[in-house]
Design a protein around this motif. Structure first.
Motif, mmCIF file in Angstrom:
data_model
loop_
_atom_site.group_PDB
_atom_site.id
_atom_site.type_symbol
_atom_site.label_atom_id
_atom_site.label_comp_id
_atom_site.label_asym_id
_atom_site.label_seq_id
_atom_site.Cartn_x
_atom_site.Cartn_y
_atom_site.Cartn_z
ATOM 1 N N GLY A 19 0.811 -1.228 0.000
ATOM 2 C CA GLY A 19 0.000 0.000 0.000
ATOM 3 C C GLY A 19 0.840 1.271 0.000
ATOM 4 N N ALA A 44 1.570 3.165 -2.391
ATOM 5 C CA ALA A 44 1.119 4.229 -3.300
ATOM 6 C C ALA A 44 0.000 5.040 -2.650
ATOM 7 C CB ALA A 44 0.637 3.632 -4.620
ATOM 8 N N ASP A 68 1.685 -2.576 -4.501
ATOM 9 C CA ASP A 68 0.420 -1.844 -4.466
ATOM 10 C C ASP A 68 -0.408 -2.203 -5.705
ATOM 11 O OD1 ASP A 68 -0.415 1.086 -2.876
ATOM 12 O OD2 ASP A 68 -1.544 0.465 -4.656
ATOM 13 N N GLY A 122 -4.581 4.686 -4.915
ATOM 14 C CA GLY A 122 -3.145 4.550 -5.139
ATOM 15 C C GLY A 122 -2.677 5.502 -6.225
ATOM 16 N N ILE A 153 -2.760 -7.880 -2.973
ATOM 17 C CA ILE A 153 -2.534 -8.797 -1.838
ATOM 18 C C ILE A 153 -3.616 -9.883 -1.759
ATOM 19 C CG2 ILE A 153 -1.141 -7.225 -0.423
ATOM 20 C CD1 ILE A 153 -3.726 -6.661 1.219
ATOM 21 N N ALA A 156 -1.516 -1.753 3.066
ATOM 22 C CA ALA A 156 -2.532 -1.874 2.012
ATOM 23 C C ALA A 156 -3.893 -2.206 2.601
ATOM 24 C CB ALA A 156 -2.119 -2.956 1.015
ATOM 25 N N GLU A 215 -8.460 -1.114 2.097
ATOM 26 C CA GLU A 215 -9.532 -0.162 1.802
ATOM 27 C C GLU A 215 -9.665 0.632 3.092
ATOM 28 O OE1 GLU A 215 -11.192 0.538 -0.918
ATOM 29 O OE2 GLU A 215 -10.187 -0.999 -2.112
ATOM 30 N N THR A 268 -10.106 -7.274 0.829
ATOM 31 C CA THR A 268 -8.747 -6.704 0.907
ATOM 32 C C THR A 268 -8.188 -6.772 2.324
ATOM 33 O OG1 THR A 268 -9.233 -5.191 -0.901
ATOM 34 C CG2 THR A 268 -7.407 -4.588 0.551
ATOM 35 N N SER A 321 -2.666 -0.781 11.864
ATOM 36 C CA SER A 321 -4.109 -0.779 12.095
ATOM 37 C C SER A 321 -4.572 0.590 12.591
ATOM 38 C CB SER A 321 -4.480 -1.911 13.056
ATOM 39 O OG SER A 321 -5.878 -2.045 13.094
ATOM 40 N N TYR A 347 -15.710 -0.984 7.796
ATOM 41 C CA TYR A 347 -14.259 -0.749 7.700
ATOM 42 C C TYR A 347 -13.562 -1.193 8.978
ATOM 43 C CZ TYR A 347 -9.913 1.849 8.440
ATOM 44 O OH TYR A 347 -8.625 2.189 8.770
ATOM 45 N N SER A 355 -4.402 7.009 15.441
ATOM 46 C CA SER A 355 -5.549 7.913 15.290
ATOM 47 C C SER A 355 -5.524 8.536 13.886
ATOM 48 C CB SER A 355 -5.490 8.995 16.360
ATOM 49 O OG SER A 355 -4.278 9.712 16.213
ATOM 50 N N HIS A 407 -2.761 13.309 1.177
ATOM 51 C CA HIS A 407 -3.947 12.692 1.790
ATOM 52 C C HIS A 407 -5.068 12.752 0.754
ATOM 53 C CE1 HIS A 407 -6.301 12.520 5.883
ATOM 54 N NE2 HIS A 407 -6.376 11.390 5.203
HETATM 55 P P1 NAD Z 1 -5.063 4.866 1.421
HETATM 56 O O1 NAD Z 1 -6.464 4.503 1.102
HETATM 57 O O2 NAD Z 1 -4.572 6.237 1.140
HETATM 58 O O3 NAD Z 1 -4.057 3.875 0.661
HETATM 59 C C1 NAD Z 1 -4.289 2.507 0.573
HETATM 60 C C2 NAD Z 1 -3.328 1.930 -0.464
HETATM 61 O O4 NAD Z 1 -3.525 0.507 -0.499
HETATM 62 C C3 NAD Z 1 -3.567 2.443 -1.881
HETATM 63 O O5 NAD Z 1 -2.348 2.804 -2.502
HETATM 64 C C4 NAD Z 1 -4.202 1.261 -2.614
HETATM 65 O O6 NAD Z 1 -3.913 1.226 -3.996
HETATM 66 C C5 NAD Z 1 -3.577 0.088 -1.864
HETATM 67 N N1 NAD Z 1 -4.401 -1.127 -1.949
HETATM 68 C C6 NAD Z 1 -5.728 -1.247 -1.722
HETATM 69 N N2 NAD Z 1 -6.132 -2.511 -1.936
HETATM 70 C C7 NAD Z 1 -5.023 -3.221 -2.270
HETATM 71 C C8 NAD Z 1 -4.776 -4.579 -2.595
HETATM 72 N N3 NAD Z 1 -5.769 -5.475 -2.645
HETATM 73 N N4 NAD Z 1 -3.510 -4.976 -2.873
HETATM 74 C C9 NAD Z 1 -2.487 -4.069 -2.854
HETATM 75 N N5 NAD Z 1 -2.663 -2.762 -2.577
HETATM 76 C C10 NAD Z 1 -3.907 -2.344 -2.282
HETATM 77 O O7 NAD Z 1 -4.878 4.483 2.956
HETATM 78 P P2 NAD Z 1 -4.060 5.251 4.100
HETATM 79 O O8 NAD Z 1 -4.894 6.335 4.641
HETATM 80 O O9 NAD Z 1 -2.697 5.513 3.608
HETATM 81 O O10 NAD Z 1 -4.027 4.089 5.213
HETATM 82 C C11 NAD Z 1 -3.002 3.111 5.179
HETATM 83 C C12 NAD Z 1 -3.217 2.136 6.333
HETATM 84 O O11 NAD Z 1 -3.225 2.829 7.567
HETATM 85 C C13 NAD Z 1 -4.550 1.387 6.248
HETATM 86 O O12 NAD Z 1 -4.318 0.066 6.634
HETATM 87 C C14 NAD Z 1 -5.434 2.114 7.270
HETATM 88 O O13 NAD Z 1 -6.369 1.231 7.821
HETATM 89 C C15 NAD Z 1 -4.409 2.550 8.293
HETATM 90 N N6 NAD Z 1 -4.719 3.780 9.035
HETATM 91 C C16 NAD Z 1 -5.076 4.929 8.379
HETATM 92 C C17 NAD Z 1 -5.301 6.096 9.108
HETATM 93 C C18 NAD Z 1 -5.655 7.404 8.429
HETATM 94 O O14 NAD Z 1 -5.961 8.377 9.122
HETATM 95 N N7 NAD Z 1 -5.600 7.507 7.103
HETATM 96 C C19 NAD Z 1 -5.178 6.084 10.501
HETATM 97 C C20 NAD Z 1 -4.842 4.880 11.136
HETATM 98 C C21 NAD Z 1 -4.595 3.745 10.391
#
Ligand code: NAD
Ligand code: DAU
Length: 335
Positions: A10, A12, A36, A42, A63, A85, A87, A103, A127, A155, A183, A190
């Protein structure tokens, strides 16, 4: 010298992308593989600066494709896995939960199996605090690592399920794992479906900003680079099998966040539009990060400077978010 190989899934996306930059700048003996699938979330623009760096390699792959994943592990023999990686958007999970299970749960299980089969030094599972459910508005209560899991959205339920699998692979197979629960992040790159970048982009375009319900829900905002330093620390020093919460005590109501952005951009609060509430909308998140702080972590950004820099980044990188807004995203936003 033989390079240490790190598989980042993930990379990207928003946080994984920032993490790759952070690690490539900090370490010269790590070779980072960015696996990714390039879903709607992405985007590789963020890696332009590094695409020719011999310590970086992009691998397009999913994945949920088990065979492809096992083959990649067979060829590359990774030392570490840092698993981002997923959703990641709650509103999309309310519209279509199935892809979140595929996913976030099946994809994570595939990765765990590959890591187990080929042996690794550490599997860091990224997580979220949302697995703990919600807190009430009492400002003295916080999520600790011992707070029971009570996810409320499809989610967060899918993330909690993946956390339990990661835990089980440690208990059953002694796979060296850590789980981090962070958090809400904010910062550069973003995706503009999330509250902060959505607000900045809409205010810059003089468009209404939808606030769900009364705007009094609280989130605990952490700059993405503070999250990256936390993951770096856990990857190297985390005690196998342990969970670490990540948060910087920056609790704000959604209304406060939106008002801060509108003020910084010199626009009118008439842009605020209160809309129907999100289904199952969690009231408040707030992290107690003391376990991670005892390991040696400290956040650097306070919200005031972090948000000012982030707003400036969006002003300077309008082309990046405008291209996203003009693509398929528009259909989702209308929905
Ligand atoms: P994001 O949605 O910006 O990025 C997710 C990435 O995963 C994308 O590049 C997408 O192409 C890739 N992806 C999705 N399905 C895939 C698959 N089947 N195989 C390979 N790649 C795949 O997410 P983010 O905000 O960067 O979050 C990243 C991680 O951090 C996640 O696991 C999320 O649960 C966790 N998280 C996010 C936050 C937040 O505030 N954004 C906070 C805490 C935890
Ligand atoms: O807490 C960590 C989580 O933070 C991560 O696990 C998720 O991947 C990430 O998306 C984020 O989830 P949230 O649901 O908290 O973030 P979002 O930006 O979608 O919403 C933040 C708050 O703002 C939430 O209370 C809902 C509200 N909101 C959101 C949007 C998109 C609005 O009022 N209007 C909006 O248009």
């Amino acid at each position: 010298m033989k390079k240490v190989k790190i598989l980042v899934t993930g990379g990207a996306g928003f946080i994984g992308g920032n993490f790759i930059h952070f690690m490539l700048k900090k370490y010269s003996h790590y070779r980072i593989y960015n696996l990714d699938a390039l879903t709607y979330a992405g985007d590789l623009t963020k890696h332009k600066e590094f695409e020719t760096n011999s310590n970086y390699k992009f691998v397009k792959g999913d994945i949920t494709n088990r065979e492809e994943l096992l083959q990649l592990f067979e060829v590359e023999k990774f030392d570490y896995v840092v698993h981002f990686a997923a959703e990641s958007h709650v509103d999309r999970s309310i519209i279509d939960p199935g892809i979140f299970v595929k996913t976030n749960v099946i994809g994570t299980q595939n990765l765990l199996d590959a890591a187990r089969q080929y042996g690794i030094k550490k599997f860091v599972h990224v997580s979220t605090d949302e697995v703990y459910g919600e807190l009430d508005l009492d400002p003295t209560t916080f999520f600790t690592e011992d707070t029971p899991l009570q996810p409320n959205s499809p989610y967060s339920a899918s993330k909690a399920s993946s956390d339990l699998l990661v835990r089980a692979y440690h208990e059953t197979y002694k796979l060296p794992v850590n789980i981090t629960r962070c958090s809400n992040n904010y910062g550069p790159y973003h995706f503009p479906e999330k509250l902060i970048p959505l607000t900045i982009s809409r205010v810059l375009n003089d468009e209404k900003v939808p606030i769900y319900g009364d705007g009094k829900n609280i989130r605990d905002w952490l700059h993405v680079l503070d999250h990256c330093s936390a993951i770096d620390l856990v990857m190297h020093d985390g005690v196998n099998g342990e969970v670490y919460n990540v948060g910087g005590h920056n609790e704000k109501t959604n209304l406060e966040v939106v008002q801060t952005i509108i003020k910084a951009l010199g626009k009118s609060e008439e842009l605020i539009l209160f809309v129907e509430d999100r289904l199952g909308h969690d009231k408040r998140y707030a992290i107690d990060p003391s376990k991670l702080e005892k390991l040696g972590w400290k956040s650097i950004y306070n919200f005031d400077t972090g948000i000012a820099q982030t707003i400036q980044w969006y002003v300077e990188n309008e082309q990046w978010w405008n291209e996203i807004l003009n693509g398929d995203y528009q259909k989702y936003f209308e929905k």
